[in-house]
Design a protein around this motif. Sequence first.
Motif, PDB file in Angstrom:
ATOM      1  N   ARG A 111       0.595  -1.001  -0.239  1.00 10.15           N
ATOM      2  CA  ARG A 111      -0.240   0.038  -0.076  1.00 10.15           C
ATOM      3  C   ARG A 111       1.057   1.152   0.300  1.00 10.15           C
ATOM      4  NH1 ARG A 111      -1.519   4.683  -0.969  1.00 10.15           N
ATOM      5  NH2 ARG A 111      -3.748   5.147   0.677  1.00 10.15           N
ATOM      6  N   LEU A 112       2.031   1.354   0.527  1.00 10.41           N
ATOM      7  CA  LEU A 112       3.239   2.409   0.215  1.00 10.41           C
ATOM      8  C   LEU A 112       3.264   2.403  -0.516  1.00 10.41           C
ATOM      9  CD1 LEU A 112       4.410   1.820   3.604  1.00 10.41           C
ATOM     10  CD2 LEU A 112       3.060   2.662   3.496  1.00 10.41           C
ATOM     11  N   LEU A 113       3.451   2.203  -2.059  1.00  6.82           N
ATOM     12  CA  LEU A 113       3.868   1.756  -3.050  1.00  6.82           C
ATOM     13  C   LEU A 113       2.913   2.477  -3.686  1.00  6.82           C
ATOM     14  CD1 LEU A 113       5.689  -1.374  -3.617  1.00  6.82           C
ATOM     15  CD2 LEU A 113       7.245   0.613  -2.499  1.00  6.82           C
ATOM     16  N   VAL A 114       1.508   2.601  -3.116  1.00  7.04           N
ATOM     17  CA  VAL A 114       1.060   3.517  -4.476  1.00  7.04           C
ATOM     18  C   VAL A 114       0.408   4.653  -3.981  1.00  7.04           C
ATOM     19  CG1 VAL A 114      -1.852   3.021  -4.892  1.00  7.04           C
ATOM     20  CG2 VAL A 114       0.069   0.681  -4.644  1.00  7.04           C
ATOM     21  N   SER A 115       0.275   5.480  -4.398  1.00  7.55           N
ATOM     22  CA  SER A 115      -0.078   7.067  -4.369  1.00  7.55           C
ATOM     23  C   SER A 115      -1.398   7.481  -4.060  1.00  7.55           C
ATOM     24  CB  SER A 115       0.603   7.683  -5.478  1.00  7.55           C
ATOM     25  OG  SER A 115       0.179   7.602  -6.590  1.00  7.55           O
ATOM     26  N   GLY A 116      -1.636   8.023  -3.195  1.00  6.00           N
ATOM     27  CA  GLY A 116      -2.888   8.374  -3.134  1.00  6.00           C
ATOM     28  C   GLY A 116      -4.150   9.250  -4.282  1.00  6.00           C
ATOM     29  N   GLU A 117      -3.166   9.107  -5.274  1.00  5.43           N
ATOM     30  CA  GLU A 117      -3.982   9.873  -6.546  1.00  5.43           C
ATOM     31  C   GLU A 117      -3.958   8.893  -7.050  1.00  5.43           C
ATOM     32  OE1 GLU A 117      -1.503  10.586  -4.784  1.00  5.43           O
ATOM     33  OE2 GLU A 117      -1.563  13.350  -4.287  1.00  5.43           O
ATOM     34  N   SER A 118      -3.324   7.667  -7.443  1.00  2.81           N
ATOM     35  CA  SER A 118      -4.089   6.955  -8.443  1.00  2.81           C
ATOM     36  C   SER A 118      -5.233   5.723  -8.003  1.00  2.81           C
ATOM     37  CB  SER A 118      -2.642   5.624  -8.368  1.00  2.81           C
ATOM     38  OG  SER A 118      -2.644   5.194  -7.087  1.00  2.81           O
ATOM     39  N   LEU A 119      -5.509   6.212  -6.702  1.00  2.00           N
ATOM     40  CA  LEU A 119      -6.389   5.413  -6.174  1.00  2.00           C
ATOM     41  C   LEU A 119      -7.342   7.031  -6.120  1.00  2.00           C
ATOM     42  CD1 LEU A 119      -5.393   3.830  -3.434  1.00  2.00           C
ATOM     43  CD2 LEU A 119      -5.943   2.795  -5.138  1.00  2.00           C
ATOM     44  N   LEU A 120      -7.455   7.883  -6.409  1.00  2.00           N
ATOM     45  CA  LEU A 120      -8.357   8.947  -6.545  1.00  2.00           C
ATOM     46  C   LEU A 120     -10.148   8.195  -7.167  1.00  2.00           C
ATOM     47  CD1 LEU A 120      -9.838  11.728  -5.481  1.00  2.00           C
ATOM     48  CD2 LEU A 120      -8.630  12.767  -8.292  1.00  2.00           C
TER      49      LEU A 120
END
Length: 293
Positions: free
Chosen positions: A131-140
């Motif tokens: 989860r740390l490797l995934v940016s919050g913007e990509s899950l927007l």
Amino acid sequence: MSVEAAKLSLDKSNAVAKRKKIVSMVVINAIIVMASLIFLFPLAWIIISSMKGQLDVLKNPLAIIPSEFMFVENMKEVLRRAPWGVFYKNTIVVALGILVAQLCIGIPAAYAFSSFKFRFKHFFFLFVLARLLVSGESLLLPTYLIINGMNLYNTLLGIALPSFASAVCIIIFRGAFLEIPKELKDSARIDGCGDFKYMLVVGIPMIKSRIIAFSITSLVYQWDSYFWPMVITESVEKRTLAVGMAYFGTQAESASEWGLTMAAAILVIMPLLLAMVFFQRQLVNSFVTSGIK
């Protein structure tokens, strides 16, 4: 003579070492002071600019002493243009709600990863690390669709819900629980202490400094959060302080009201500054003593 010469040589070497130590300390302190001034300059410029009128800011942007002190007038105008009380209430509710949820979810999960043996344990922990490797913007987009599908658009719960589970929280507290000596847990078991009671009575008090450090970080991050609250809200009554700054900008009568903008920035960051002033020692101790003694 040889003994006296040896003593004299030893005294000279001690004096040289002492001078070198003093010089190194002076250099280190000078570097620290210079770095502090560099980091404090933007904050000082914000405070000074908030005391100036519009023309004064444009004519003398780097002047330390304003030609006319306009802080009270600027603050009155800032308070008139936006509902800052609503923004403060929403921010406090969201930040504290997220922190409580993160602690209630993260501490038991971290304790389970550090103390229990169960199937696919390492796989699930790798999933948390990923989860740390995934940016919050990509899950927007998926997050927005889920929140909107739950009819939580333009609500405070919609702002807070995606941040309830924190991978950083689980990882930090797992490491803290692993640092507790196993002998302590064995002694608690002999005294009839179960896992849940052990976590509450022994585990949490022993990682208290780590909890304080994470809580400070979480509150500051949520206090400054802008992008997601802006996306998921549309009414002024549901917006937080960071988004309220943008709303204040839309109420500007001209494109460059820097004095008013800096006064609004002071209004937003003032609680954090006051917290640093009054709780500086506790904040530093929580980060310095974050290990298990």
